[in-house]
Design a protein around this motif. Structure first.
Motif, mmCIF file in Angstrom:
data_model
loop_
_atom_site.group_PDB
_atom_site.id
_atom_site.type_symbol
_atom_site.label_atom_id
_atom_site.label_comp_id
_atom_site.label_asym_id
_atom_site.label_seq_id
_atom_site.Cartn_x
_atom_site.Cartn_y
_atom_site.Cartn_z
ATOM 1 N N ILE B 213 0.845 -1.194 0.000
ATOM 2 C CA ILE B 213 0.000 0.000 0.000
ATOM 3 C C ILE B 213 0.882 1.248 0.000
ATOM 4 O O ILE B 213 1.977 1.257 0.586
ATOM 5 N N LEU B 214 0.376 2.279 -0.685
ATOM 6 C CA LEU B 214 1.036 3.589 -0.672
ATOM 7 C C LEU B 214 0.586 4.311 0.599
ATOM 8 O O LEU B 214 -0.608 4.431 0.864
ATOM 9 N N LEU B 215 1.540 4.767 1.399
ATOM 10 C CA LEU B 215 1.192 5.401 2.672
ATOM 11 C C LEU B 215 1.067 6.915 2.497
ATOM 12 O O LEU B 215 1.497 7.478 1.484
ATOM 13 N N ASP B 216 0.490 7.523 3.512
ATOM 14 C CA ASP B 216 0.225 8.954 3.455
ATOM 15 C C ASP B 216 1.500 9.760 3.164
ATOM 16 O O ASP B 216 1.465 10.733 2.407
ATOM 17 N N LYS B 217 2.619 9.346 3.754
ATOM 18 C CA LYS B 217 3.880 10.071 3.552
ATOM 19 C C LYS B 217 4.374 9.949 2.101
ATOM 20 O O LYS B 217 5.258 10.696 1.677
ATOM 21 N N GLY B 218 3.815 8.962 1.369
ATOM 22 C CA GLY B 218 4.251 8.763 -0.006
ATOM 23 C C GLY B 218 3.317 9.420 -1.020
ATOM 24 O O GLY B 218 3.515 9.297 -2.227
ATOM 25 N N ARG B 219 2.310 10.116 -0.499
ATOM 26 C CA ARG B 219 1.365 10.822 -1.360
ATOM 27 C C ARG B 219 2.125 11.822 -2.239
ATOM 28 O O ARG B 219 2.991 12.538 -1.756
ATOM 29 N N SER B 220 1.831 11.862 -3.508
ATOM 30 C CA SER B 220 2.483 12.740 -4.490
ATOM 31 C C SER B 220 3.998 12.633 -4.464
ATOM 32 O O SER B 220 4.701 13.623 -4.615
ATOM 33 N N ARG B 221 4.487 11.419 -4.215
ATOM 34 C CA ARG B 221 5.924 11.165 -4.331
ATOM 35 C C ARG B 221 6.118 10.214 -5.510
ATOM 36 O O ARG B 221 5.763 9.033 -5.413
ATOM 37 N N PRO B 222 6.672 10.695 -6.605
ATOM 38 C CA PRO B 222 6.761 9.859 -7.818
ATOM 39 C C PRO B 222 7.531 8.560 -7.585
ATOM 40 O O PRO B 222 7.160 7.515 -8.131
ATOM 41 N N ALA B 223 8.585 8.617 -6.770
ATOM 42 C CA ALA B 223 9.401 7.420 -6.574
ATOM 43 C C ALA B 223 8.600 6.311 -5.897
ATOM 44 O O ALA B 223 8.760 5.125 -6.198
ATOM 45 N N ALA B 224 7.703 6.704 -4.951
ATOM 46 C CA ALA B 224 6.893 5.715 -4.245
ATOM 47 C C ALA B 224 5.922 5.039 -5.209
ATOM 48 O O ALA B 224 5.779 3.805 -5.216
ATOM 49 N N ALA B 225 5.263 5.847 -6.037
ATOM 50 C CA ALA B 225 4.324 5.291 -7.020
ATOM 51 C C ALA B 225 5.067 4.408 -8.020
ATOM 52 O O ALA B 225 4.576 3.342 -8.409
ATOM 53 N N ALA B 226 6.276 4.849 -8.400
ATOM 54 C CA ALA B 226 7.062 4.075 -9.364
ATOM 55 C C ALA B 226 7.411 2.702 -8.809
ATOM 56 O O ALA B 226 7.355 1.702 -9.526
ATOM 57 N N LEU B 227 7.730 2.651 -7.516
ATOM 58 C CA LEU B 227 8.096 1.357 -6.919
ATOM 59 C C LEU B 227 6.897 0.406 -6.928
ATOM 60 O O LEU B 227 7.042 -0.781 -7.257
ATOM 61 N N LEU B 228 5.729 0.926 -6.550
ATOM 62 C CA LEU B 228 4.536 0.079 -6.530
ATOM 63 C C LEU B 228 4.228 -0.455 -7.932
ATOM 64 O O LEU B 228 3.834 -1.609 -8.096
ATOM 65 N N ALA B 229 4.424 0.395 -8.941
ATOM 66 C CA ALA B 229 4.188 -0.047 -10.324
ATOM 67 C C ALA B 229 5.234 -1.097 -10.714
ATOM 68 O O ALA B 229 4.920 -2.098 -11.368
ATOM 69 N N TYR B 230 6.468 -0.875 -10.276
ATOM 70 C CA TYR B 230 7.562 -1.773 -10.638
ATOM 71 C C TYR B 230 7.330 -3.189 -10.105
ATOM 72 O O TYR B 230 7.687 -4.182 -10.738
ATOM 73 N N LEU B 231 6.709 -3.266 -8.906
ATOM 74 C CA LEU B 231 6.431 -4.573 -8.284
ATOM 75 C C LEU B 231 5.519 -5.425 -9.153
ATOM 76 O O LEU B 231 5.501 -6.653 -9.047
ATOM 77 N N LYS B 232 4.706 -4.761 -10.011
ATOM 78 C CA LYS B 232 3.764 -5.502 -10.841
ATOM 79 C C LYS B 232 4.381 -5.876 -12.190
ATOM 80 O O LYS B 232 3.769 -6.592 -12.970
ATOM 81 N N GLY B 233 5.582 -5.376 -12.460
ATOM 82 C CA GLY B 233 6.217 -5.616 -13.752
ATOM 83 C C GLY B 233 6.798 -7.017 -13.880
ATOM 84 O O GLY B 233 6.943 -7.750 -12.899
ATOM 85 N N GLU B 234 7.153 -7.376 -15.121
ATOM 86 C CA GLU B 234 7.654 -8.720 -15.446
ATOM 87 C C GLU B 234 8.891 -9.088 -14.620
ATOM 88 O O GLU B 234 8.998 -10.173 -14.070
ATOM 89 N N LYS B 235 9.822 -8.131 -14.554
ATOM 90 C CA LYS B 235 11.108 -8.390 -13.897
ATOM 91 C C LYS B 235 10.908 -8.749 -12.426
ATOM 92 O O LYS B 235 11.461 -9.730 -11.927
ATOM 93 N N ALA B 236 10.107 -7.931 -11.740
ATOM 94 C CA ALA B 236 9.854 -8.163 -10.317
ATOM 95 C C ALA B 236 9.105 -9.484 -10.127
ATOM 96 O O ALA B 236 9.419 -10.279 -9.237
#
Lengths: 228, 247
Positions: B213-236
């Protein structure tokens, strides 16, 4: 939410563990402290250091090595199996062994300090009155070292009550055998059961304060007590 | 002091132009795969993840009390849901990043057969498992024992560990002859790496969903959103699978 039967069982188990540990430590710690206070042997330094080790070591280190040494592949475990006792981890007896090691400095050091503070004169006086060494110990040393014994017993008991890391390592969280108060608090907190945790955790704060209050009231000069 | 605003402007622009850091709280059982994923993520995106490993229950308490984590990879699906409901997690950002599998395992060869018959035959004094009150893997172990009809018989032999790592420790030290651990702890090249074990069929227990889950401190933080997206990618996904999780 009041404390449940599991909590009360954990409290009783903790009191039992601390009581047994304190009695054993007073029995074995007294001669050891006497030897440390009187000896001029070269072994005094190494033995004193070993006794003090649990003061410095993280409890998880002690617990981790006890788990390995007392396990079926360890020397201690092979000895207890050979002696017909079985294996000690996950048993009450195992926790007693661990607690005796863990709380040893808190009993031996106050006793050693008390014995050293007595000095030579009362012992020499007793000897000129032809008192045997054993008689001297019980009629002269024990009464003079009474505050030391009190400090040792209270600290040994309280420190065992506060034990956590070691129990976590070799306990296995078995109700009535190894699930002590500190582990039960940890369980409540980890399970997000904060209301239950507060009963026990708040109780521990009050208990610890009362114990230290008694200690400082009985030893107002507090030379030894300040070592806590 | 004309230089100060300039200096500030410089700092702000350089940090924005460069990649960001992201603070991630990771369930201890996901340590090894996450270290690999984090290294790949940094290489591919330039963002630098700062990983903290620990128990989900402790992370919950820390997050509720102001810990700086921006992303949580929990060991369950309940804690992220709770955080979202309480407003400490961003609504709609939850997703399952891994589904855990359990193994009945012994450190010795030939102790656990590959059908788990040992549970019915017995011949052991201690059965280690993560405390079901604290760990979803423990709940799955209990469900498996109930499905096999041996829960009540074996209950007296339970040794409850605080977490998966401790269950593994109890078994590997020989103090518990057998016990339940995560497949991720004993897998090597797609098989059980040492000792003997029975990989519990997924149908014997509820799926062990580990949610992010994206936490409140990660709101509007591109790196946090990028990590969550990366977890769903083929490589991960490939890494997660190689460590014995499903996706």
């Amino acid at each position: 939410m009041a404390p449940g039967p599991d909590d009360l069982a954990a409290v009783w188990l903790t009191v039992k563990l601390a009581g047994v540990t304190t009695v054993l430590l007073l029995l074995f710690g007294t001669p050891l402290a006497w030897w440390l206070a009187r000896t001029r042997s070269r072994l005094k330094g190494p033995v004193g250091a070993v006794v003090a080790l649990p003061l410095v070591l993280p409890p998880t280190v002690l617990g981790f090595y006890l788990l390995l040494v007392l396990g079926p592949n360890g020397a201690g475990g092979q000895f207890t199996q050979w002696a017909g006792i079985g294996l000690l981890p996950f048993t009450f007896a195992g926790l007693v062994v661990a607690s005796v090691l863990y709380s040893m400095p808190f009993v031996v050091q106050p006793l050693q300090n008390a014995f050293e503070a007595i000095g030579e004169q009362p012992l020499e006086a007793a000897a000129t009155l032809r008192a045997s060494p054993l008689d001297t110990f019980f009629s002269v040393v024990v009464p003079l070292a009474r505050p030391g014994f009190l400090t040792a017993a209270i600290l040994g008991f309280a420190h065992t009550v506060g034990e956590f890391g070691v129990v976590l390592m070799i306990g296995g969280n078995i109700p009535g055998a190894t699930r002590v108060v500190s582990v039960q608090i940890y369980n409540h907190v980890e399970a997000l059961d904060y209301a239950q945790a507060h009963w026990l955790a708040g109780g521990m704060v009050i208990f610890s304060f009362v114990v230290l209050l008694i200690l400082y009231t009985l030893n107002p000069t507090g030379r030894k007590a300040r070592r806590v | 002091m004309k230089t100060l605003p300039l200096l500030l402007a410089f700092l702000v622009t350089t940090s924005a132009a460069h990649a960001d850091e992201v603070q991630v709280a990771v369930a201890a059982n996901f340590t090894a795969p996450m270290q690999k994923i984090a290294a790949d993520f940094e290489k591919d995106t330039g963002h630098k993840p700062l990983l903290a490993f620990g128990s989900t229950g402790k992370f919950y308490a820390q997050i509720r009390n102001g810990a700086p984590y921006e992303v949580l990879l929990a060991a369950d699906d309940e804690t992220p849901a709770k955080l979202e409901k309480e407003g400490a997690g961003i609504a709609g950002s939850r997703s399952t990043y891994a589904i855990g599998r359990i193994v009945l395992w012994s450190a010795k060869l030939g102790v656990v057969d590959d059908k788990g018959e040992i549970l019915k035959k017995g011949g052991f004094a201690h059965l280690a498992l993560p405390n079901p009150r604290l760990a979803p893997y423990g709940v799955a172990a209990i469900e498996t024992l109930k499905a096999a009809g041996v829960h009540d018989v074996l209950q007296a032999k339970f040794v409850l560990a605080e977490n998966l790592a401790q269950a593994y420790q109890f078994i590997v030290s020989g103090n518990a002859e057998v016990g339940f651990v995560a497949l991720a702890q004993v897998i090597k090249d797609g098989k059980i790496g040492s000792g003997s074990g029975w990989i519990v069929p997924a149908g014997l227990h509820q799926p062990i969903r580990q949610d992010a889950i994206l936490l409140d401190k990660g709101r509007s933080r591109p790196a946090a959103a990028a990590l969550l997206a990366y977890l769903k990618g083929e490589k991960a996904r490939a890494i997660i699978k190689a460590y014995g999780y499903e996706h």
